[in-house]
Design a protein around this motif. Structure first.
Motif, PDB file in Angstrom:
ATOM      1  N   ASN A   1      11.858  34.159  32.938  1.00 22.68           N
ATOM      2  CA  ASN A   1      13.141  33.906  33.609  1.00 22.68           C
ATOM      3  C   ASN A   1      13.134  32.655  34.476  1.00 22.68           C
ATOM      4  O   ASN A   1      13.773  32.622  35.536  1.00 22.68           O
ATOM      5  N   GLY A   2      12.354  31.633  34.072  1.00 24.53           N
ATOM      6  CA  GLY A   2      12.341  30.381  34.816  1.00 24.53           C
ATOM      7  C   GLY A   2      11.639  30.459  36.152  1.00 24.53           C
ATOM      8  O   GLY A   2      11.894  29.646  37.039  1.00 24.53           O
ATOM      9  N   LYS A   3      10.722  31.404  36.313  1.00 21.15           N
ATOM     10  CA  LYS A   3       9.979  31.557  37.568  1.00 21.15           C
ATOM     11  C   LYS A   3       8.486  31.343  37.324  1.00 21.15           C
ATOM     12  O   LYS A   3       7.964  31.678  36.265  1.00 21.15           O
ATOM     13  N   THR A   4       7.836  30.794  38.339  1.00 18.63           N
ATOM     14  CA  THR A   4       6.403  30.517  38.262  1.00 18.63           C
ATOM     15  C   THR A   4       5.719  30.995  39.527  1.00 18.63           C
ATOM     16  O   THR A   4       6.146  30.654  40.639  1.00 18.63           O
ATOM     17  N   LYS A   5       4.657  31.773  39.357  1.00 10.76           N
ATOM     18  CA  LYS A   5       3.833  32.159  40.499  1.00 10.76           C
ATOM     19  C   LYS A   5       2.713  31.130  40.614  1.00 10.76           C
ATOM     20  O   LYS A   5       1.960  30.909  39.663  1.00 10.76           O
ATOM     21  N   ALA A   6       2.635  30.486  41.774  1.00  9.39           N
ATOM     22  CA  ALA A   6       1.555  29.533  42.042  1.00  9.39           C
ATOM     23  C   ALA A   6       0.580  30.177  43.019  1.00  9.39           C
ATOM     24  O   ALA A   6       0.991  30.748  44.033  1.00  9.39           O
ATOM     25  N   THR A   7      -0.691  30.094  42.680  1.00 14.37           N
ATOM     26  CA  THR A   7      -1.751  30.574  43.564  1.00 14.37           C
ATOM     27  C   THR A   7      -2.718  29.425  43.775  1.00 14.37           C
ATOM     28  O   THR A   7      -3.275  28.889  42.816  1.00 14.37           O
ATOM     29  N   SER A   8      -2.875  29.029  45.033  1.00 10.42           N
ATOM     30  CA  SER A   8      -3.789  27.947  45.373  1.00 10.42           C
ATOM     31  C   SER A   8      -4.930  28.525  46.206  1.00 10.42           C
ATOM     32  O   SER A   8      -4.687  29.172  47.232  1.00 10.42           O
ATOM     33  N   THR A   9      -6.149  28.288  45.746  1.00  7.73           N
ATOM     34  CA  THR A   9      -7.330  28.778  46.445  1.00  7.73           C
ATOM     35  C   THR A   9      -8.169  27.590  46.891  1.00  7.73           C
ATOM     36  O   THR A   9      -8.529  26.738  46.078  1.00  7.73           O
ATOM     37  N   SER A  10      -8.444  27.527  48.187  1.00  8.04           N
ATOM     38  CA  SER A  10      -9.308  26.491  48.757  1.00  8.04           C
ATOM     39  C   SER A  10     -10.626  27.150  49.144  1.00  8.04           C
ATOM     40  O   SER A  10     -10.634  28.126  49.900  1.00  8.04           O
ATOM     41  N   VAL A  11     -11.730  26.620  48.623  1.00  3.91           N
ATOM     42  CA  VAL A  11     -13.059  27.188  48.863  1.00  3.91           C
ATOM     43  C   VAL A  11     -13.865  26.209  49.713  1.00  3.91           C
ATOM     44  O   VAL A  11     -14.025  25.041  49.348  1.00  3.91           O
ATOM     45  N   TYR A  12     -14.366  26.707  50.824  1.00  5.06           N
ATOM     46  CA  TYR A  12     -15.097  25.896  51.804  1.00  5.06           C
ATOM     47  C   TYR A  12     -16.604  26.110  51.673  1.00  5.06           C
ATOM     48  O   TYR A  12     -17.058  27.134  51.183  1.00  5.06           O
ATOM     49  N   LYS A  13     -17.359  25.124  52.158  1.00  3.97           N
ATOM     50  CA  LYS A  13     -18.827  25.193  52.086  1.00  3.97           C
ATOM     51  C   LYS A  13     -19.421  26.129  53.126  1.00  3.97           C
ATOM     52  O   LYS A  13     -20.495  26.687  52.928  1.00  3.97           O
ATOM     53  N   ASN A  14     -18.732  26.253  54.272  1.00  2.15           N
ATOM     54  CA  ASN A  14     -19.264  27.081  55.348  1.00  2.15           C
ATOM     55  C   ASN A  14     -18.129  27.552  56.256  1.00  2.15           C
ATOM     56  O   ASN A  14     -17.007  27.043  56.179  1.00  2.15           O
ATOM     57  N   ILE A  15     -18.437  28.509  57.105  1.00  2.00           N
ATOM     58  CA  ILE A  15     -17.424  29.106  57.981  1.00  2.00           C
ATOM     59  C   ILE A  15     -16.900  28.089  59.005  1.00  2.00           C
ATOM     60  O   ILE A  15     -15.735  28.132  59.386  1.00  2.00           O
ATOM     61  N   GLN A  16     -17.743  27.148  59.429  1.00  2.00           N
ATOM     62  CA  GLN A  16     -17.303  26.144  60.395  1.00  2.00           C
ATOM     63  C   GLN A  16     -16.199  25.262  59.800  1.00  2.00           C
ATOM     64  O   GLN A  16     -15.213  24.946  60.472  1.00  2.00           O
ATOM     65  N   ASP A  17     -16.364  24.848  58.550  1.00  2.00           N
ATOM     66  CA  ASP A  17     -15.342  24.031  57.896  1.00  2.00           C
ATOM     67  C   ASP A  17     -14.049  24.823  57.716  1.00  2.00           C
ATOM     68  O   ASP A  17     -12.957  24.310  57.962  1.00  2.00           O
ATOM     69  N   LEU A  18     -14.176  26.066  57.281  1.00  2.00           N
ATOM     70  CA  LEU A  18     -12.998  26.917  57.099  1.00  2.00           C
ATOM     71  C   LEU A  18     -12.245  27.089  58.417  1.00  2.00           C
ATOM     72  O   LEU A  18     -11.034  26.846  58.492  1.00  2.00           O
ATOM     73  N   GLU A  19     -12.959  27.472  59.462  1.00  2.00           N
ATOM     74  CA  GLU A  19     -12.312  27.690  60.759  1.00  2.00           C
ATOM     75  C   GLU A  19     -11.761  26.398  61.338  1.00  2.00           C
ATOM     76  O   GLU A  19     -10.697  26.393  61.967  1.00  2.00           O
ATOM     77  N   GLY A  20     -12.450  25.287  61.116  1.00  5.01           N
ATOM     78  CA  GLY A  20     -11.962  23.998  61.602  1.00  5.01           C
ATOM     79  C   GLY A  20     -10.624  23.634  60.978  1.00  5.01           C
ATOM     80  O   GLY A  20      -9.697  23.203  61.680  1.00  5.01           O
ATOM     81  N   MET A  21     -10.491  23.820  59.672  1.00  4.20           N
ATOM     82  CA  MET A  21      -9.228  23.515  58.998  1.00  4.20           C
ATOM     83  C   MET A  21      -8.124  24.466  59.454  1.00  4.20           C
ATOM     84  O   MET A  21      -7.022  24.037  59.761  1.00  4.20           O
TER      85      MET A  21
END
Length: 158
Positions: free
Chosen positions: A115-135
Motif C-alpha cells: 500500500n505504498g508504505k515502507t518500514k525503515a529500520t536503522s541500526t547504529s552499532v558502536y565499538k564501546n559503551i563510551q562511544d554509544l553514551e557520548g553520541m
C-alpha cells in the motif's frame, strides 16, 4: 502522522530507529542515495547540509558537512559497506569533531509494507559503551528524529 522510534540498547551497543514512511521503498531509497536529495533532509534544519563527496557504491566514500548560520561547520564521513537497491544500505560513520577512532557502523533496512508504505529500520552499532553514551548524550536523538521527519516530508509529498 507516523512517528520515529529511537531505542538505545546499551547491552548490545546499539541505537535502533524505526519509522513507517508513507512512501515506497524506491522513493525512500532514492532520497538516501541521490546526492542532490540528501541536502533536503540530512541533519537538523538549522544546518545547511553540503554533500562534499558521495560515491554511492560499495567501497565508495561519503562526506557531508553541516554549516550553521554562524559559519560553524561540522563534518561527517564514512564508507559504503553494503548496498542492496530499495532494501538496504550499510556504511561506516565518523564525526570529524572528535579525535581518535570512534567509527560506528550504521545499517538501514527498508521493508515494503504494501500500500505504498515502507518500514525503515536503522541500526547504529558502536565499538564501546563510551562511544554509544557520548553520541546519545550529545543530543543524537533530537537530531536523528528531526532528520527522519525531514526525510518523511520529502518522500511523502510525491
Amino acid at each position: 502522522m507516523p512517528k520515529t522510534t529511537f531505542t538505545v540498547k546499551k547491552e548490545e551497543l546499539k541505537v535502533v530507529m524505526e519509522r513507517v514512511f508513507d512512501a515506497t521503498p524506491e522513493q525512500v531509497f532514492k532520497a538516501i542515495s541521490d546526492p542532490k536529495l540528501v541536502p533536503q533532509w540530512w541533519g537538523p534544519a538549522q544546518f545547511k547540509t553540503l554533500v562534499d563527496k558521495m560515491d554511492f557504491r560499495v567501497g565508495g566514500e561519503w562526506r557531508f558537512i553541516h554549516k550553521g548560520k554562524d559559519g560553524q561547520e561540522f563534518a561527517f564521513h564514512g564508507v559504503y559497506k553494503k548496498i542492496v537497491p530499495n532494501q538496504k544500505v550499510s556504511d561506516t560513520f565518523n564525526f570529524e569533531g572528535i579525535p581518535g577512532d570512534h567509527e560506528l557502523v550504521e545499517t538501514m533496512v527498508l521493508e515494503d509494507m504494501g500500500n505504498g508504505k515502507t518500514k525503515a529500520t536503522s541500526t547504529s552499532v558502536y565499538k564501546n559503551i563510551q562511544d554509544l553514551e557520548g553520541m546519545v548524550n550529545s543530543g543524537m536523538e533530537g537530531g536523528a528524529v528531526e532528520t527522519w521527519e525531514r526525510l518523511a516530508a520529502l518522500v511523502e509529498k510525491a
